[in-house]
Design an enzyme around this catalytic site. Structure first.
Site, PDB file in Angstrom:
ATOM      1  N   ARG A   1     -10.268 -11.630  -0.510  1.00  0.00           N
ATOM      2  CA  ARG A   1     -11.181 -12.594  -1.319  1.00  0.00           C
ATOM      3  C   ARG A   1     -10.482 -14.043  -1.075  1.00  0.00           C
ATOM      4  O   ARG A   1     -11.267 -14.987  -1.629  1.00  0.00           O
ATOM      5  CB  ARG A   1     -11.412 -11.951  -2.606  1.00  0.00           C
ATOM      6  CG  ARG A   1     -10.429 -11.765  -3.350  1.00  0.00           C
ATOM      7  CD  ARG A   1     -10.571 -10.939  -4.710  1.00  0.00           C
ATOM      8  NE  ARG A   1     -10.855  -9.489  -4.031  1.00  0.00           N
ATOM      9  CZ  ARG A   1     -11.071  -8.389  -4.858  1.00  0.00           C
ATOM     10  NH1 ARG A   1     -11.130  -8.632  -6.170  1.00  0.00           N
ATOM     11  NH2 ARG A   1     -11.014  -7.312  -4.445  1.00  0.00           N
TER      12      ARG A   1
ATOM     13  N   LYS B   1       0.908  -1.263  -0.263  1.00  0.00           N
ATOM     14  CA  LYS B   1      -0.069  -0.036  -0.207  1.00  0.00           C
ATOM     15  C   LYS B   1       0.814   1.232   0.117  1.00  0.00           C
ATOM     16  O   LYS B   1       1.794   1.139   0.649  1.00  0.00           O
ATOM     17  CB  LYS B   1      -1.013  -0.059   1.154  1.00  0.00           C
ATOM     18  CG  LYS B   1      -2.184  -1.015   1.163  1.00  0.00           C
ATOM     19  CD  LYS B   1      -2.751  -0.826   2.531  1.00  0.00           C
ATOM     20  CE  LYS B   1      -3.938  -2.115   2.629  1.00  0.00           C
ATOM     21  NZ  LYS B   1      -4.707  -2.310   1.500  1.00  0.00           N
TER      22      LYS B   1
END
Length: 488
Positions: A342, A268
């Site tokens: 996910r 990030k």
């Protein structure tokens, strides 16, 4: 944080402050001799007193009590939740004045049916506790809770005692979710997370099975071991069971438990990512829901599954381009390691089918795209229409709103991979939240009904408002518990 205040039911008690929640569209006169009638003999109501969130003080002199009016807003079908909000606001107002006791009167709300009275009492207790919550474990100066005794004016003490208990249970489950979500990552690694959960459910009719290491591979899990590979803190899979009614269909609640998310190798680039400790808010929410369900003794057959890992870069970390093979045979190309949620949820969804689930609801801080689409006041929900509607109805009742978004089959092409069955990210810069839901659908089973909740925008509050305070919200705990309870 100090111990919870003691709530009592009765009449004629003395308190340093008398609190009246009041609707915007009516200011009912109390019956002769009531607390409100005593106030109205000396004071005139002010404008805006019933506005949602409005706080109006009338200070007493000497030994005279103070009066606090807190606005509930317009009358609506969702009056109980508005009471929850008002109670949180009133609780903070009373604490700021350093008051030690309070009397709560619902006289200004007009006549109420017995069931409405019960819902108001439960909502008030719940809202007061949530609105005065403070996460101060790491502060040298602890939060002082001055109000220790609260009398709720009521004639039906015995019948309303259960309502007080219900409000306390709901608040405690939500505060458990808040506590877990607020914890810094060094205090809540995946294993420490699992141990906190085990300790919480000791002595409760909830079994806790913690799987780690080679056990994950033996179960055929692919995403969870891969995502957690770069961390010195190993990933954990939790399987919690509560079965007070074996005749009920097995309902599975799945939570994303990423205890810290750096993005992995796909690091990030934000300036401050400290709130990434909250990437397990979905897991905290389903655990809080189970705590409420078990404490209430709701007849149910529940499994709660939590896939917990740290997503950090390391020489052993998951690399973009790797291919993972899941237990259902689906292969996944890892396009970006920052789409890790996910990957771990996929393992849990496959596992849910293996244990015979008939209904599955997963909840996760999955995408920022969902926040971009519908903002931070609503969670997105996808899946079976009837299941989605039942969950949305439960959410309305507790003030945790959801908006149904579509599963657009045409967008599945966005997830195509050159050399695997599917990629974990879209190759097209649109519909990010929908494509994430479509990815998860690949791992569901035809044997169960499924719904997916993306609550990324609701995991924390930046300020105090109603029953919310700065930090983790505990979103989903009351919502899912209410949905399960409504299915009794």
């Amino acid at each position: 944080m100090n111990a919870m205040p003691i709530f009592k039911l009765g009449q004629g008690g003395a308190g340093r402050v008398i609190i009246f929640p009041v609707f915007k569209d009516s200011f009912e006169q109390a019956h002769s001799g009531g607390l409100l009638a005593s106030f109205l003999e000396k004071h005139e109501p002010r404008k805006r007193m019933g506005e949602r969130g409005e706080v109006t003080w009338f200070y007493g002199h000497g030994e005279q009590p103070h009066y606090l009016f807190v606005g509930v807003g317009e009358r609506s079908q969702n009056a109980a939740f508005r009471i929850t909000e008002a109670a949180g606001t009133a609780g903070r107002a009373a604490e700021q004045e350093g008051l030690q006791s309070a009397v709560i009167s619902f006289e200004a709300l007009g006549k109420r049916k017995d069931e409405e009275e019960e819902s108001f009492v439960a909502a008030w207790v719940e809202g007061w506790l949530l609105g005065t919550y403070a996460f101060d474990r790491y502060r040298s100066k602890k939060t002082h809770r001055s109000v220790t005794a609260i009398l709720i004016e009521a004639e039906r003490k015995e019948s309303l005692a259960e309502a007080v208990r219900l409000g306390e249970i709901r608040a405690q489950g939500t505060m458990l979710a808040r506590d877990l979500t607020n914890e810094p990552s060094n205090a809540l690694t995946p294993l420490k997370f699992a141990e906190r959960v085990r300790e919480h459910f000791e002595g409760v009719e909830v079994s806790v099975d913690i799987k780690t290491g080679e056990e994950l591979e033996h179960l055929g899990m692919a995403g969870l071991p891969a995502v957690g590979r770069g961390s010195i803190n190993p990933p954990v899979f939790m399987d919690l069971r509560y079965c007070s009614d074996p005749a009920k269909p097995l309902t599975v609640l799945v939570g994303k438990g990423i205890t810290f998310d750096t993005g992995g190798i796909s690091l990030k680039r934000d300036n401050d990512i400290s709130d990434m400790r909250m990437d397990m808010a979905g897991a905290a929410g389903v655990i809080g829901a189970l705590s409420i369900i078990a404490a209430r003794g709701i007849p149910a057959n529940i499994a709660v599954l939590v896939a917990a890992a740290e997503n950090v870069p390391d020489a052993n970390a998951l690399l973009p381009g790797e291919v993972l093979r899941y237990a259902n045979g689906t292969t996944v190309q890892v396009g970006n390691t920052d789409s890790e949620g996910r990957l771990v949820l996929a393992d849990a969804l496959v596992y849910a089918g293996q244990i015979g689930a008939q209904r599955v609801v997963d909840m996760a801080t999955l995408t920022y795209s969902c926040v971009g689409a519908i903002g931070s006041k609503l969670a997105g929900i996808w899946g079976d229409d009837r299941l989605v509607q039942a969950i949305r109805t439960a959410g309305e009742g507790v003030g945790e709103k959801l908006w149904q978004l579509p599963l657009v089959d045409e967008y599945e092409d966005y997830l195509k991979s050159d050399y695997a069955d599917i990629c974990n990210i879209s190759r097209v810069g649109e519909a990010g939240a929908i494509t994430a839901a479509l990815f998860l659908r690949k791992f569901t089973s035809p044997s169960y009904k499924w719904a997916h909740i993306d609550m990324n925008g609701l995991k924390e509050a930046s300020g105090c408002s109603g029953h919310l305070v700065i930090g983790a919200t505990g979103y989903g705990a009351r919502l899912l518990a209410e949905w399960v309870a409504s299915d009794v």
